[in-house]
Design a protein around this motif. Structure first.
Motif, mmCIF file in Angstrom:
data_model
loop_
_atom_site.group_PDB
_atom_site.id
_atom_site.type_symbol
_atom_site.label_atom_id
_atom_site.label_comp_id
_atom_site.label_asym_id
_atom_site.label_seq_id
_atom_site.Cartn_x
_atom_site.Cartn_y
_atom_site.Cartn_z
ATOM 1 N N SER A 291 0.834 -1.213 0.000
ATOM 2 C CA SER A 291 0.000 0.000 0.000
ATOM 3 C C SER A 291 0.864 1.256 0.000
ATOM 4 O O SER A 291 0.597 2.204 -0.754
ATOM 5 C CB SER A 291 -0.930 0.002 1.227
ATOM 6 N N ASP A 292 1.912 1.283 0.832
ATOM 7 C CA ASP A 292 2.772 2.470 0.892
ATOM 8 C C ASP A 292 3.486 2.704 -0.441
ATOM 9 O O ASP A 292 3.614 3.839 -0.911
ATOM 10 C CB ASP A 292 3.811 2.325 2.013
ATOM 11 N N ASN B 141 0.877 4.033 -2.922
ATOM 12 C CA ASN B 141 0.424 5.386 -2.591
ATOM 13 C C ASN B 141 1.468 6.443 -2.948
ATOM 14 O O ASN B 141 1.127 7.552 -3.347
ATOM 15 C CB ASN B 141 0.068 5.483 -1.107
ATOM 16 N N ARG C 143 -6.302 7.196 -1.641
ATOM 17 C CA ARG C 143 -5.165 6.353 -1.272
ATOM 18 C C ARG C 143 -5.614 4.905 -1.209
ATOM 19 O O ARG C 143 -6.761 4.625 -0.870
ATOM 20 C CB ARG C 143 -4.596 6.764 0.105
ATOM 21 N N ASP D 166 -5.453 0.895 0.208
ATOM 22 C CA ASP D 166 -5.173 0.094 1.395
ATOM 23 C C ASP D 166 -5.543 -1.338 1.054
ATOM 24 O O ASP D 166 -6.724 -1.692 1.001
ATOM 25 C CB ASP D 166 -5.986 0.607 2.592
ATOM 26 N N HIS E 52 -5.060 -4.088 2.609
ATOM 27 C CA HIS E 52 -5.277 -5.058 3.683
ATOM 28 C C HIS E 52 -6.744 -5.466 3.745
ATOM 29 O O HIS E 52 -7.639 -4.630 3.655
ATOM 30 C CB HIS E 52 -4.835 -4.449 5.022
ATOM 31 N N SER F 197 -10.252 -5.333 0.564
ATOM 32 C CA SER F 197 -9.826 -4.048 0.018
ATOM 33 C C SER F 197 -10.808 -3.490 -1.000
ATOM 34 O O SER F 197 -10.897 -2.274 -1.175
ATOM 35 C CB SER F 197 -8.431 -4.170 -0.578
ATOM 36 N N ASP G 135 -13.217 -1.497 0.981
ATOM 37 C CA ASP G 135 -12.484 -0.357 1.539
ATOM 38 C C ASP G 135 -12.212 0.702 0.468
ATOM 39 O O ASP G 135 -12.330 1.906 0.720
ATOM 40 C CB ASP G 135 -11.147 -0.823 2.131
#
Lengths: 233, 233
Positions: free
Chosen positions: B80-81, B84, B151, B153, B155, B158, B161
């Motif tokens: 994810s990081d 993003n 953004r 995510d 996890h 998803s 989310d």
């Protein structure tokens, strides 16, 4: 186009018996049937439900204007035989080599609970003497058949068999790429798909929620949990 | 459009370890990566492979004219990081509220071995500030992001989310209905999908066949069988 929706009315969805009683599986199967039939009718086509045992229109959770486009036929034969009897030139009807779009027959499985009008219009509107929407695991979830010599065989890896059968009779073949038509609800993990992608008006989703199923989202992977059902029977 | 293809290079595809050694899983993962990257480039877009460990272009099974549209970046952060950081206005870049199509970023998982140019064009060409292609089990297999505040995510569930995150930042959302983009190859049963739907030129299919996998079509249900691999390592 006539769209055949085969329905196994007796003891349906046995692969869900680890989660659901026979009565609950029947409720779920009928909710899916109603979702599928209504969605097909919304695309402007006639539905023929081909049921293994007698089925009353009044017992279908469908409004009157939808039922006007629905007929029910009982056929105790195997899935493949019952479908083949209703194809262009099925059951010994004479083959009309000038067959046109009016002779097209659609076949949509009764457990495609996530089918939408968009997805079905993609199927019905696709070119090809044979149009096929694959399911997971090599299955065939929906077909449009415009060729008088094509016959179905749902046993085993039917998607590949249907592709080969189309080629064998010289029919042009088109595959439809749809996640929604690819999702037949057979196995416990398929319930996740309904809980994730079902719309608010989806009878199948409502049925699952009434039976106590909810998405389990707290862990890394997604599953279903079942609480006490809010209504039994 | 820049299309980010995240790639976990170290010990990939652990959920296949009941069937494949670590070396075999790496081979399969690279075959899938090459299939995905080539298909994205064929749609006319630039690919940024974001790999968790260094990766040499020369070690990718891709032709020179494809590699011209590919860059490789190493990023050890979480999926994810790392994604993003590469979105419109990611990594602290100033938000440009006049962001246009040139700022769109695609994100396509490296294990969508069955992705076709048609399926990807359906994704890249869809309207919506956020376009999402769901995977099985509530996952997110591909995205197009045109909104500077969205953004990812990855996890858990998803897909839901991401739908909620799009709504939260006021982004319009479009879901893409694709069986091919919905099929990420993670679990043993996913290998069936490659064996059924992979084209003759598909590297992933070739890799599986070289490892000895074949469709088992004789029984009622479809599975995979594995013979002695015709080439090991």
């Amino acid at each position: 186009m006539r769209v055949v929706v085969p329905f196994a009315a007796a003891d349906p969805k046995t692969r869900l018996e680890s989660l659901l009683t026979s009565t609950e599986r029947s409720r779920l199967a009928r909710a899916m049937l109603a979702d599928v039939v209504e969605t097909v009718v919304e695309t402007g086509h006639e539905v023929v439900i081909v049921s293994t045992t007698p089925l009353e229109k009044a017992n279908l959770d469908l409004e009157g204007h939808v039922l006007e486009s629905v007929t029910i036929e009982v056929d105790e034969r195997s899935l493949s035989d019952a479908v083949n009897a209703r194809l262009p030139a099925g059951d010994g009807r004479e083959v009309d080599v000038r067959h046109g779009p009016n002779d097209a027959v659609g076949v949509v499985m009764a457990d495609l609970a996530l089918a939408t009008t968009d997805a079905l219009e993609g199927l019905f509107g696709a070119d090809g003497d044979v149009v096929v929407a694959p399911g997971r695991g090599g299955g065939t979830n929906a077909l449009v058949i415009r060729h008088p010599e094509f016959r179905v065989d749902y046993h085993g890896a039917s998607y590949l068999d249907h592709c080969e059968a189309a080629t064998a009779v010289g029919a042009t073949l088109e595959a439809v790429d749809s996640f929604r038509l690819g999702t037949d609800v057979d196995e416990p993990e398929d319930l996740v798909e309904v809980l994730v992608h079902g719309s608010a008006s989806n009878r199948t989703l409502t049925c699952l929620r009434r039976l106590g199923f909810e998405l389990e989202r707290s862990s890394g992977r997604v599953g279903v949990t079942r609480d006490e059902p809010s209504s039994v029977e």
